[in-house]
Design a protein around this motif. Structure first.
Motif, PDB file in Angstrom:
ATOM      1  N   MET A 190       8.027   0.249  -1.902  1.00 21.02           N
ATOM      2  CA  MET A 190       7.405  -0.941  -1.309  1.00 21.02           C
ATOM      3  C   MET A 190       8.454  -1.991  -0.996  1.00 21.02           C
ATOM      4  SD  MET A 190       4.004  -1.614  -3.603  1.00 21.02           S
ATOM      5  CE  MET A 190       3.425  -3.083  -2.716  1.00 21.02           C
ATOM      6  N   PRO A 191       8.490  -2.511   0.251  1.00 19.52           N
ATOM      7  CA  PRO A 191       9.403  -3.614   0.572  1.00 19.52           C
ATOM      8  C   PRO A 191       8.959  -4.870  -0.192  1.00 19.52           C
ATOM      9  CG  PRO A 191       8.533  -2.565   2.553  1.00 19.52           C
ATOM     10  CD  PRO A 191       7.743  -2.040   1.408  1.00 19.52           C
ATOM     11  N   ILE A 192       9.915  -5.741  -0.441  1.00 18.19           N
ATOM     12  CA  ILE A 192       9.639  -6.954  -1.214  1.00 18.19           C
ATOM     13  C   ILE A 192       8.509  -7.774  -0.589  1.00 18.19           C
ATOM     14  CG2 ILE A 192      11.550  -8.183  -0.084  1.00 18.19           C
ATOM     15  CD1 ILE A 192      10.421  -8.739  -3.692  1.00 18.19           C
ATOM     16  N   GLU A 193       8.474  -7.755   0.749  1.00 22.56           N
ATOM     17  CA  GLU A 193       7.424  -8.521   1.421  1.00 22.56           C
ATOM     18  C   GLU A 193       6.031  -7.977   1.096  1.00 22.56           C
ATOM     19  OE1 GLU A 193       7.154  -8.560   5.810  1.00 22.56           O
ATOM     20  OE2 GLU A 193       7.937 -10.603   5.556  1.00 22.56           O
ATOM     21  N   HIS A 194       5.940  -6.666   0.997  1.00 24.01           N
ATOM     22  CA  HIS A 194       4.665  -6.046   0.642  1.00 24.01           C
ATOM     23  C   HIS A 194       4.298  -6.385  -0.797  1.00 24.01           C
ATOM     24  CE1 HIS A 194       4.633  -2.719   3.948  1.00 24.01           C
ATOM     25  NE2 HIS A 194       5.126  -3.864   4.412  1.00 24.01           N
ATOM     26  N   ILE A 195       5.307  -6.365  -1.663  1.00 23.72           N
ATOM     27  CA  ILE A 195       5.062  -6.695  -3.077  1.00 23.72           C
ATOM     28  C   ILE A 195       4.477  -8.090  -3.187  1.00 23.72           C
ATOM     29  CG2 ILE A 195       6.297  -7.297  -5.221  1.00 23.72           C
ATOM     30  CD1 ILE A 195       8.000  -4.765  -4.768  1.00 23.72           C
ATOM     31  N   ARG A 196       5.054  -9.007  -2.420  1.00 21.96           N
ATOM     32  CA  ARG A 196       4.563 -10.395  -2.491  1.00 21.96           C
ATOM     33  C   ARG A 196       3.151 -10.515  -1.928  1.00 21.96           C
ATOM     34  NH1 ARG A 196      10.529 -12.806  -1.132  1.00 21.96           N
ATOM     35  NH2 ARG A 196      11.321 -12.471  -3.243  1.00 21.96           N
TER      36      ARG A 196
END
Lengths: 470, 470
Positions: free
Chosen positions: A259-265
């Motif tokens: 998961m990209p960090i943006e998705h995590i957020r």
């Protein structure tokens, strides 16, 4: 921030990468340079970079910058599969038990020669042996405290610090492997009848737990590269409120997605808005092939919504049966559940393991193991591409132990399971990874073992059987 | 058989024992001799003997005969306490967690000098160490099969054969201790909302599980010598049908009660008539002080209604975290639940333990340990009788690790818990052993540790605090 402005930069950089202006592995200009160059704010530049990262064009290396990813043009990734829009109780196929009794089938040919004795296991056994000779009568007469050995909890916190994640020993509770940790997390977060969102495809061990605990499951389509589709999650939970969402952000089995960090957020934001827990399976978190640090989702959450579950089974040894859980807001409840389900963990193995980590052996070993796994991944993917590249699609994970293979539509991988087993070959069919019987024409292949001549022959026989039995 | 005839013999023998015609420890005439002498059938004679055994006047030694029991006149046994007639959800007091974190309080003074290094633990550790050096890479890469190591299951079956009980390795599944086994048994046998019957007083670890699993509990008064009151059980389940009854037939904690064979058969008959499972906690089954064999209830059941749970924690070492379950009709479901809750057990400890049993070390050790426990029981009971005999009542168990103490009515043992803890003394209050807050003026005392001078002083301080704080 200006939506158009970040998009302009995103498009520009995307073109420069695709046209070869920036080569694979090359470092992009720093955020500061890009700000100056394009007269943009830091937030705008970072937003554009996150978008490119989410699309797997670049990846971040902490304290260094962004690097151009390997192009995905040289292979076909499996398609994201659409999932049913209504939750259902899980019904795991019978084949599951058989697969699990074959050591979860991370090896297509378990009868092949074992790998040579690894020095780190000798060292680890020596340390556990030494711990078992220290105060043996004390250990025989008194149970360990419910949370587990404090030295080991400190050692695990130290490992997370190396992934830029702050945890204290009190945040952690030792379990009997990650499966046990996930079970405790689900018991703590949910009541029978509740609905839980899962990635699709998802880890079958969790599907079994959901079935047993009488939980309804809503499957969320997931990309073999970037994991769970957050747009779809956001839509589905409008109609079907969930108590928890289970994800493996780093190198999910079976796809190896990250998961990209943006998705995590975004996921955390959804959890906050819709008041659900995130149960994070971090079991592959240490098995990254690139210089990213792959911090867990837990690192981004300050409000105790994330229940982090993991173990040493995949990165060190399946024999230890030592996992852990950091339960956030539910931690006290989870410790209590551990006490109820198994009272305590063995002490010597925890002490020996803590010493092993403390002396730096874990770090040395896992560095070498990552390199080995990356080579084994390349071996496997090269073989797939060379022989069946025209007929199949497969994911290319940057960590973990497995890749996801999509076969032509008319092939049912489960059908060949028994036939192959008679020849000593263990196939892991795609249906195992869905609560709704999806992925009939998929399978998981692991690169946890070297592709020896015998395993290579087994792989060819496997594909021959699958592709000929259409 | 003639009801009056067996009663006549029962009355006669009872008189002969009470008048000293047969002395303590003396062997009664054989069944055959009694048959001839009184011109009765074998069934009638055996029935009379079973009655006397149920009343603890005699005890059976296999292949030898019946022996006169120690008289109970030299001490006051605690009274059976009447229990609520309606089931309820469990509400375990907060103190539970604290007690459990102190190693379940089988030692009133955990800071006392540890017992000297026991040779059997050195041998056991050596064997586990050797197993961990055998194929370490195989163990690190492949999980154990869900049921556990077949050699260990065979060794456990062998131990049961010595207690005249036939089990095969396939009947058994290795668990992470008895607590884990009991949890799997309850999950397999019951659904949330079901009602379960328990002994009163009962093991608090099970009470916690019942609370967590949302099960209703009906407490059945139990005799400190002969265990659960089957008359009361029969009456209560008329109104409140149960899914399972949990009992510890051999040396139940806290009382140390042992169920006579006649009671065991009545319980099985009730289970058959009312279609419920018997969950048998056999954890103290090996810790008999007399020459009886103490077979488990499982031995009397041919229809798979008994789920036998046990472990090596109390008879060998709490460090092993190795237990087992023989699930009868629910065995496949239980193995599946083991897989779901913790995947697999560590292999080396199972292999080493199997070898330890196979070479006869377990038998040698447990024989010696029984003798040691019996002496420690006598030490403790002598002390209780000498100093507080007029004020308290206590049970006199013929096996296990603990006895049950009844204090004057106005004393609340839980009240002194914190005060004593500040002095390093761990009291195990009676309320822990009831789902309904009974036993306020009771406590459990363990004789699992030698009554050293420091423990003796702690015991005196404990009684002083309790009796003075009325």
């Amino acid at each position: 921030m200006g939506a158009f402005r970040y998009q302009a930069l995103e498009v520009l950089l995307r073109q420069q990468i695709q046209t070869g202006r920036f080569k694979v592995g090359e470092k992009l200009p720093s955020v500061r340079t890009l700000c100056k160059l394009h007269e943009m704010s830091k937030a705008t530049v970072v937003h554009a970079l996150h978008k490119l990262e989410a699309d797997q064009l670049i990846y971040a290396v902490p304290k260094s910058g962004y690097f151009v990813n390997e192009a995905n043009a040289d292979y076909n990734a499996p398609q994201k599969v659409s999932t049913p829009s209504v939750p259902a109780l899980v019904n795991v196929p019978d084949i599951f038990r058989d697969i699990m009794s074959r050591s979860a089938a991370f090896d297509i040919l378990p009868t092949d020669d074992p790998v040579p004795v690894a020095q780190h296991l000798v060292t680890l056994n020596r340390m556990i042996g030494k711990a078992s000779r220290t105060h043996p009568e004390q250990k025989a007469h008194y149970y360990d405290e419910p949370k587990g050995h404090v030295g080991l909890r400190q050692a695990i916190a130290d490992l997370y610090r190396q992934r830029e994640t702050q945890l204290t020993p009190d945040d952690l509770c030792i379990t009997s492997g990650c499966q046990h940790a996930l079970f405790l997390a689900l018991m703590a977060a949910c009541q029978p009848g509740d609905t839980v969102a899962i990635e699709s495809p998802a880890f079958y061990g969790v599907l079994q737990q959901l079935e047993q605990l009488g939980l309804h499951v809503i499957e969320i389509s997931s990309d073999p590269n970037t994991g769970i589709d957050l747009q779809e999650l956001a839509e589905k939970i409008q109609d079907w409120p969930i108590k928890a969402c289970i994800v493996t952000p780093n190198f999910n089995t079976p796809t190896g997605a990250r998961m990209p960090i943006e998705h995590i957020r975004s996921l955390l934001q959804l959890a906050h808005q819709h008041d659900f827990f995130i149960i994070e399976d971090d079991i592959y978190g240490e098995l990254r092939f690139r210089s990213e640090l792959c911090p867990p989702i837990k690192n981004e959450c300050r409000e105790g919504r994330v229940i982090l579950c993991s173990s040493f089974s995949k990165c060190l040894s399946r024999e230890l049966r030592i996992g852990w859980v950091a339960g956030g807001a539910l931690h006290a409840k989870i410790v209590q559940l551990k006490l109820i389900t198994q009272l305590a963990s063995p002490q010597a193995v925890q002490e020996g393991l803590a010493e092993f980590i403390h002396q730096g052996h874990f770090k040395r070993y896992v560095n070498q193991y990552r390199q080995q796994l990356k080579e084994q991944r390349d071996q496997l993917l090269d073989e797939l591409k060379r022989y069946w590249g025209g007929q199949i699609k497969f994911s290319k994970p940057h960590g973990g132990l497995s890749c996801w293979v999509e076969l032509p539509n008319q092939i049912d991988t489960q059908k060949s399971y028994k036939l192959l087993l008679e020849k000593g070959i263990v196939l892991t069919p795609g249906v195992l990874f869905s609560a709704h019987g999806l992925y009939k024409n998929h399978m998981r292949l692991s690169f946890s073992q070297p592709l020896t001549e015998r395993r290579r022959a087994a792989l060819h026989l496997l594909f021959q059987t699958l592709l000929e039995n259409q």
